[in-house]
Design a protein around this motif. Structure first.
Motif, short mmCIF file in Angstrom:
data_model
loop_
_atom_site.label_atom_id
_atom_site.label_comp_id
_atom_site.label_asym_id
_atom_site.label_seq_id
_atom_site.Cartn_x
_atom_site.Cartn_y
_atom_site.Cartn_z
N ARG A 145 0.92 -1.37 0.13
CA ARG A 145 -0.04 0.02 0.03
C ARG A 145 0.90 1.30 0.18
NH1 ARG A 145 -3.13 -3.60 3.58
NH2 ARG A 145 -5.19 -3.89 2.39
N ILE A 146 2.01 1.27 0.78
CA ILE A 146 2.88 2.27 0.93
C ILE A 146 3.39 2.81 -0.49
CG2 ILE A 146 5.13 3.38 1.59
CD1 ILE A 146 4.45 1.90 4.30
N LEU A 147 3.85 1.88 -1.23
CA LEU A 147 4.35 1.76 -2.61
C LEU A 147 3.31 2.42 -3.67
CD1 LEU A 147 6.94 -1.36 -2.74
CD2 LEU A 147 7.58 1.07 -2.24
N LEU A 148 2.37 1.81 -3.58
CA LEU A 148 1.37 2.05 -4.48
C LEU A 148 0.90 3.66 -4.22
CD1 LEU A 148 -1.18 -0.88 -4.51
CD2 LEU A 148 0.29 0.08 -6.63
N LYS A 149 0.82 4.13 -3.08
CA LYS A 149 0.38 5.52 -2.84
C LYS A 149 1.72 6.36 -2.96
CE LYS A 149 -3.67 4.49 -1.06
NZ LYS A 149 -4.78 4.84 -2.14
N ALA A 150 2.75 5.84 -2.82
CA ALA A 150 4.18 7.01 -2.98
C ALA A 150 4.58 7.02 -4.54
CB ALA A 150 5.12 6.25 -2.12
N ASP A 151 4.01 5.97 -5.28
CA ASP A 151 4.38 5.99 -6.57
C ASP A 151 4.06 7.22 -7.50
OD1 ASP A 151 4.99 5.04 -9.36
OD2 ASP A 151 3.00 3.85 -9.58
N VAL A 152 5.04 7.89 -8.27
CA VAL A 152 5.00 9.06 -8.84
C VAL A 152 4.93 8.87 -10.54
CG1 VAL A 152 5.97 10.40 -7.15
CG2 VAL A 152 7.41 9.54 -8.98
N SER A 153 4.74 7.55 -10.85
CA SER A 153 4.70 7.27 -12.53
C SER A 153 3.27 7.91 -12.75
CB SER A 153 4.78 5.95 -12.59
OG SER A 153 3.68 5.03 -11.97
N GLU A 154 3.19 7.88 -13.90
CA GLU A 154 1.87 8.29 -14.55
C GLU A 154 0.70 7.44 -13.97
OE1 GLU A 154 0.98 8.46 -18.70
OE2 GLU A 154 2.89 9.13 -19.10
N ALA A 155 0.84 6.19 -13.53
CA ALA A 155 -0.19 5.42 -13.05
C ALA A 155 -0.32 5.53 -11.51
CB ALA A 155 -0.17 4.01 -13.29
N GLY A 156 0.46 6.30 -10.95
CA GLY A 156 0.53 6.43 -9.70
C GLY A 156 0.10 7.44 -9.12
N GLU A 157 -0.17 7.59 -7.63
CA GLU A 157 -1.07 8.57 -7.03
C GLU A 157 0.18 9.79 -6.39
OE1 GLU A 157 -4.27 7.03 -4.18
OE2 GLU A 157 -3.63 5.19 -5.06
N GLY A 158 1.20 9.29 -6.24
CA GLY A 158 2.42 10.22 -5.74
C GLY A 158 1.98 11.20 -4.44
N TRP A 159 1.49 10.27 -3.55
CA TRP A 159 1.02 11.09 -2.28
C TRP A 159 2.18 11.32 -1.55
CZ3 TRP A 159 -3.38 8.19 0.93
CH2 TRP A 159 -4.70 7.99 0.12
N SER A 160 1.95 12.45 -0.75
CA SER A 160 3.30 13.08 0.37
C SER A 160 3.40 11.81 1.21
CB SER A 160 2.68 14.23 0.89
OG SER A 160 1.76 14.05 1.75
N ASP A 161 4.39 11.93 1.99
CA ASP A 161 4.79 10.96 3.14
C ASP A 161 3.60 11.06 4.05
OD1 ASP A 161 6.51 9.68 1.66
OD2 ASP A 161 8.04 10.69 2.67
N ASN A 162 3.25 12.31 4.44
CA ASN A 162 2.25 12.85 5.60
C ASN A 162 1.06 12.08 5.53
OD1 ASN A 162 4.20 14.01 7.29
ND2 ASN A 162 3.85 16.07 6.70
#
Length: 111
Positions: A51-68
């Motif tokens: 879950r952490i990796l999916l949320k942190a993913d900055v690729s086009e398909a990713g969500e690129g969430w902040s750590d906080n």
């Protein structure tokens, strides 16, 4: 409220330091993580890492969430998010999900 400002400064510093480990997953890696979560049969720690990796993913398909945002949404610690990001970048995708070896202290000295 000096303590509050101090805590915010520490979190901001952690946020900046964590960003040197940028998570960029391939389509195949995302599919593997999504399948792992969908099945729900893995250990809780493996599911949390996925879950952490999916949320942190900055690729086009990713969500690129902040750590906080990840920490709050997944009810985990800043150090957990940091360790998962770091391990992915330094050791690779497979290493994140390998069981920790017996006697491996994770880089900490034995006391």
């Amino acid at each position: 409220m000096v303590a509050s400002g101090y805590a915010e400064a520490i979190m901001a510093a952690k946020e900046i330091s964590v960003k040197k480990y940028i998570v960029r997953l391939s389509g195949e890696e995302r599919e593997q993580l999504e399948a792992l979560i969908r099945k729900g049969k893995s250990a809780a720690q493996r599911l949390l890492k996925a879950r952490i990796l999916l949320k942190a993913d900055v690729s086009e398909a990713g969500e690129g969430w902040s750590d906080n945002r990840i920490i709050k949404a997944l009810e985990t610690s800043a150090s957990m998010v940091y360790r998962v990001r770091k391990q992915l970048v330094e050791e690779g995708f497979e290493a994140v999900f390998e069981p920790q070896r017996a006697g491996d202290t994770g880089g900490c000295a034995d006391f």
